[in-house]
Design a protein around this motif. Structure first.
Motif, mmCIF file in Angstrom:
data_model
loop_
_atom_site.group_PDB
_atom_site.id
_atom_site.type_symbol
_atom_site.label_atom_id
_atom_site.label_comp_id
_atom_site.label_asym_id
_atom_site.label_seq_id
_atom_site.Cartn_x
_atom_site.Cartn_y
_atom_site.Cartn_z
ATOM 1 N N PHE A 1 26.186 18.941 0.704
ATOM 2 C CA PHE A 1 24.873 19.043 1.350
ATOM 3 C C PHE A 1 24.954 19.650 2.748
ATOM 4 O O PHE A 1 23.957 19.678 3.458
ATOM 5 C CB PHE A 1 24.219 17.656 1.430
ATOM 6 N N ALA A 2 26.135 20.130 3.133
ATOM 7 C CA ALA A 2 26.287 20.761 4.443
ATOM 8 C C ALA A 2 25.593 22.126 4.460
ATOM 9 O O ALA A 2 25.530 22.806 3.425
ATOM 10 C CB ALA A 2 27.764 20.917 4.781
ATOM 11 N N PHE B 1 15.133 15.163 6.308
ATOM 12 C CA PHE B 1 14.145 16.132 5.825
ATOM 13 C C PHE B 1 14.613 17.571 5.982
ATOM 14 O O PHE B 1 13.901 18.501 5.603
ATOM 15 C CB PHE B 1 12.822 15.937 6.578
ATOM 16 N N LEU B 2 15.822 17.777 6.552
ATOM 17 C CA LEU B 2 16.298 19.111 6.881
ATOM 18 C C LEU B 2 17.214 19.726 5.835
ATOM 19 O O LEU B 2 17.099 20.903 5.496
ATOM 20 C CB LEU B 2 17.033 19.058 8.224
ATOM 21 N N ARG B 3 18.167 18.939 5.324
ATOM 22 C CA ARG B 3 19.200 19.488 4.448
ATOM 23 C C ARG B 3 18.598 20.059 3.170
ATOM 24 O O ARG B 3 17.798 19.411 2.493
ATOM 25 C CB ARG B 3 20.236 18.400 4.108
ATOM 26 N N GLY B 4 18.986 21.296 2.861
ATOM 27 C CA GLY B 4 18.390 22.002 1.735
ATOM 28 C C GLY B 4 19.167 21.839 0.437
ATOM 29 O O GLY B 4 20.341 21.469 0.426
ATOM 30 N N PHE B 5 18.502 22.180 -0.677
ATOM 31 C CA PHE B 5 19.099 22.095 -2.003
ATOM 32 C C PHE B 5 18.258 22.921 -2.975
ATOM 33 O O PHE B 5 17.156 23.376 -2.636
ATOM 34 C CB PHE B 5 19.174 20.630 -2.474
ATOM 35 N N TRP C 1 16.021 23.059 -6.260
ATOM 36 C CA TRP C 1 15.224 22.196 -7.134
ATOM 37 C C TRP C 1 14.304 23.068 -7.977
ATOM 38 O O TRP C 1 13.520 23.849 -7.462
ATOM 39 C CB TRP C 1 14.402 21.203 -6.313
ATOM 40 N N ARG C 2 14.509 22.967 -9.290
ATOM 41 C CA ARG C 2 13.733 23.755 -10.252
ATOM 42 C C ARG C 2 13.823 25.253 -9.947
ATOM 43 O O ARG C 2 12.828 25.984 -9.996
ATOM 44 C CB ARG C 2 12.280 23.297 -10.285
ATOM 45 N N GLY C 3 15.050 25.675 -9.592
ATOM 46 C CA GLY C 3 15.323 27.094 -9.402
ATOM 47 C C GLY C 3 14.986 27.648 -8.038
ATOM 48 O O GLY C 3 15.191 28.842 -7.793
ATOM 49 N N GLU C 4 14.482 26.835 -7.116
ATOM 50 C CA GLU C 4 14.125 27.314 -5.788
ATOM 51 C C GLU C 4 14.852 26.511 -4.718
ATOM 52 O O GLU C 4 15.135 25.322 -4.897
ATOM 53 C CB GLU C 4 12.611 27.212 -5.557
ATOM 54 N N TYR C 5 15.137 27.209 -3.582
ATOM 55 C CA TYR C 5 15.762 26.522 -2.458
ATOM 56 C C TYR C 5 14.667 25.834 -1.637
ATOM 57 O O TYR C 5 13.706 26.468 -1.195
ATOM 58 C CB TYR C 5 16.523 27.508 -1.574
ATOM 59 N N VAL C 6 14.806 24.530 -1.422
ATOM 60 C CA VAL C 6 13.800 23.751 -0.695
ATOM 61 C C VAL C 6 14.509 22.686 0.143
ATOM 62 O O VAL C 6 15.716 22.465 0.029
ATOM 63 C CB VAL C 6 12.808 23.057 -1.659
ATOM 64 N N CYS C 7 13.733 22.036 0.991
ATOM 65 C CA CYS C 7 14.194 20.835 1.686
ATOM 66 C C CYS C 7 13.061 19.815 1.606
ATOM 67 O O CYS C 7 11.915 20.151 1.263
ATOM 68 C CB CYS C 7 14.588 21.129 3.127
ATOM 69 N N LEU C 8 13.346 18.558 1.936
ATOM 70 C CA LEU C 8 12.327 17.507 1.797
ATOM 71 C C LEU C 8 11.124 17.767 2.702
ATOM 72 O O LEU C 8 9.996 17.421 2.348
ATOM 73 C CB LEU C 8 12.941 16.142 2.123
ATOM 74 N N ALA C 9 11.359 18.367 3.873
ATOM 75 C CA ALA C 9 10.236 18.642 4.774
ATOM 76 C C ALA C 9 9.232 19.577 4.112
ATOM 77 O O ALA C 9 8.011 19.369 4.214
ATOM 78 C CB ALA C 9 10.759 19.252 6.070
#
Length: 683
Positions: free
Chosen positions: A23-24, A135-139, A141-149
């Protein structure tokens, strides 16, 4: 990488550290699709200090965070310090400002943040760096790069349910979503320019625009992945206080990777020097014995595999260029003897054949001699008498011989003169033309140098003179990659005494460069052109380049270092015999828009190098407090390509190609300021 696979295959003892790396911000994106709940637990537990959490997958620890109102409030408050471009990189003295913006004009094919999904970085109070991670670290989800924010700002129902499963009431989750949305607008730029934010003057439409380059978090993060994987060559910039710089430098321990490439330079020797060294030897064998030519022959012999036909075609074209350059250098003394027009009976049979243009017989003799010499060289021995290379070598020998003495017509243009400045030396120039690249001379600084030269000339001869292009030939380049002690910049009051204090020590790479410049000068009329004497040009020559001190050569070495030419061919006769050890830096039509494309072109075209080609605007220019001009604009540095052309290739390509393709100028618009090929061309 999928989170579900990582959780199943990683030993328990290594799981926590593996999750931290996954998650870095410098790692490849991790796919959380199907493991959303586990991902949420990990992200919540990342807000703990490292010593306070042993297991990032602990559900009880995650629930404890959500029950702690103050802890959760701190995490939410840090959202207002998320940014797309880091104003505190690399100068941490910029404070209480953030920047959320996108490139205004994304139609240019350069490496910029417009080619990557929106990513947020963080820089604020270093004590709250862990709180910012939730809320910052990205990942993925469903084929798109997102973060919780981003997800909670849109009140994504699926993730609202995930928070509810951890014990947070749905109405409280909605409140959190509203607070995040209020602190994360689409665009947010400072109303005032910090005293520590640099400003550059860009001439646009008879006026000046001040711009402040700001590093993109997305580009910097993707570059870490590309360099750590070995896709691109890297250098390291160290930050002594990385937590104060931002979340990305902190995650890297202050050791941020940048691209590290150098201009192609070799041991310097001129054609004349080689000619006088050995009167008997006709062939410059040393130019053949190189790894570059060996790699080119590997491609031409069809022994190197490629993934696509396009890669194979591009590599073959580049290899042919390398082979032609090597053959021209190998035959240069022979060609020089013929062009000297002093052939007598004692000269070699090869000289006589070339003088009489008996190319068929000459090609056969030279082909035999070439393979014979290759057979005795370390790098080329295995290619001597190669059945697949024999016809190629003959064809390229034929090309070199038939193009070795092309008579070009006179290049005519009204009111155009050229100023050739030789053996210039700059000391302590910036070795990083933008925050992403180390080791390449600044191309944008060429525009500044030419503009300063133009202003000084206009003060001496009037407004009827303009510099419309600059060409540069790098003779040598020396990088000084060490930390420098900064000057004292403030006073500390200690009783009755005042002691000077220094700012934090920063690693700012510097360089020394020896180079030649050719300015293309356009004059209003012949009277102004006649005023451009060499002494006047020397008086107007700038003293700074790329932050360094610019010096002409010592008078003991060269007196006539600045010469003006009215005829282009006269200038080309002078520069065609420059040392083969240096390189002209040419603009190129090859464009890239991602690090993957950049790596592909650098691999397939050995003469290409990454370059800082200018800036793209992040907003429309506007008045701003603290600006040094009426209008100010925040901009993003971009990466493109340039071509290193050695003296032999420049000579082989001819004068017309040099004057049409070797000059740089900045193409300025309000949304982009990019260095490209000069628009002026000879018919």
């Amino acid at each position: 990488m999928e989170l579900n696979t990582l959780l199943q295959n990683t030993p328990i003892k290594e799981l926590t550290q593996t999750l931290r790396v996954a998650f870095a911000p410098y790692s490849e994106y991790i796919d959380t699709t199907g493991s959303e709940f586990q991902a949420l637990v990990v992200l919540i537990n990342l807000t703990y200090k490292r010593k306070d959490i042993k297991d990032l997958t602990s559900m009880s620890a995650a629930k404890a965070v959500l029950r702690d109102e103050q802890h959760l409030k701190t995490c939410i408050d840090e959202v207002k310090w998320y940014h797309t471009h880091n104003l505190k990189y690399p100068d941490i003295r910029v404070s209480h400002q953030r920047l959320l913006a996108q490139v205004v004009d994304d139609g240019h094919r350069v490496v910029s943040s417009s080619r990557y999904p929106a990513q947020f970085g963080w820089s604020h109070d270093s004590a709250k760096i862990n709180h910012a991670k939730l809320f910052l670290r990205g990942f993925i989800w469903r084929g798109e790069y997102v973060c919780l924010a981003q997800l909670l700002a849109k009140q994504e129902g699926f993730w609202v349910e995930q928070f509810s499963e951890l014990g947070l009431l749905k109405k409280d989750v909605i409140t959190v979503c509203e607070q995040i949305a209020a602190q994360l607008p689409n665009e947010d730029l400072p109303e005032q320019i910090s005293n520590y934010t640099p400003q550059l003057l860009i001439p646009i439409e008879h006026d000046y625009l001040s711009v402040s380059p700001v590093v993109s978090h997305a580009v910097l993060a993707v570059m870490q992945t590309a360099t750590r994987s070995g896709l691109l060559k890297r250098g390291i910039i160290e930050h002594n206080r990385p937590v104060n710089v931002g979340e990305l430098p902190s995650a890297l321990g202050g050791r941020v990777n940048v691209l590290k490439y150098f201009v192609k330079t070799y041991s310097a020797t001129t054609v004349n020097n080689y000619y006088s060294q050995d009167e008997q030897r006709l062939f410059n064998v040393s130019l053949l014995n190189s790894k570059t030519l060996s790699e080119a022959l590997l491609v031409l012999s069809k022994s190197k595999p490629f993934n696509t036909l396009r890669q194979k075609r591009l590599a073959r074209v580049a290899a042919i260029k390398v082979l032609r350059t090597a053959l021209y250098g190998w035959l240069e003394k022979l060609i020089k003897l013929v062009q000297s027009e002093t052939i007598n009976d004692s000269d070699s049979e090869l000289v006589k054949l070339l003088a009489t243009k008996e190319y068929k017989q000459l090609e056969l003799t030279l082909s035999q001699e070439l393979n014979k010499q290759m057979n005795g060289l370390k790098y080329l021995k295995r290619y001597a008498y190669h059945p697949k290379l024999m016809p190629i070598l003959k064809a390229q020998l034929s090309y070199v011989l038939s193009h070795q003495n092309n008579q070009e017509g006179e290049l005519e243009a009204e009111h155009i003169k050229y100023v050739h400045c030789q053996n210039l030396r700059v000391y302590n120039a910036e070795a990083m033309p933008n925050p992403y690249i180390m080791g390449m001379p600044s191309i944008t600084a060429l525009e500044g140098l030419g503009h300063q030269f133009q202003r000084k000339l206009q003060k001496l001869v009037g407004s009827g003179v303009h510099v419309i292009g600059v060409a540069v030939y790098i003779r040598s380049y020396q990088l000084h990659n060490h930390k420098q002690l900064p000057e004292p910049n403030k006073l500390k009051k200690d009783g009755q005494k005042r002691e000077p204090l220094r700012s934090a020590i920063m690693q700012i790479p510097k360089c020394d460069i020896c180079f030649d410049l050719v300015f293309r000068v356009q004059t209003k009329n012949q009277a102004v052109a006649n005023d451009l004497s060499e002494n006047l040009l020397k008086a107007a020559f700038p003293s700074r380049y790329a932050g360094g001190t610019l010096h002409p050569p010592s008078l003991y070495v060269q007196v006539d270092w600045c010469q003006v030419y009215a005829k282009p061919l006269a200038l080309f006769e002078r520069i065609r015999s420059l040392p083969k050890g240096g390189s002209w830096l040419y603009p190129t039509s090859v464009e890239v828009s991602s690090f993957e494309e950049l790596a592909e072109q650098l691999t397939l075209r050995p003469t290409m190098r990454p370059a800082a080609l200018g800036y793209l605007a992040l907003e429309e220019p506007k008045p701003r407090q603290g600006s040094i001009t009426q209008l100010h604009c925040y901009v993003e540095p971009v990466i493109g390509l340039l071509e290193c052309v050695d003296a032999v290739t420049a000579r082989l390509s001819g004068a017309r190609h040099f004057f049409n393709h070797g000059f740089w100028t900045m193409h300025c618009k309000k949304a982009s300021m990019l260095m490209k090929k000069s628009k002026f061309e000879y018919d």
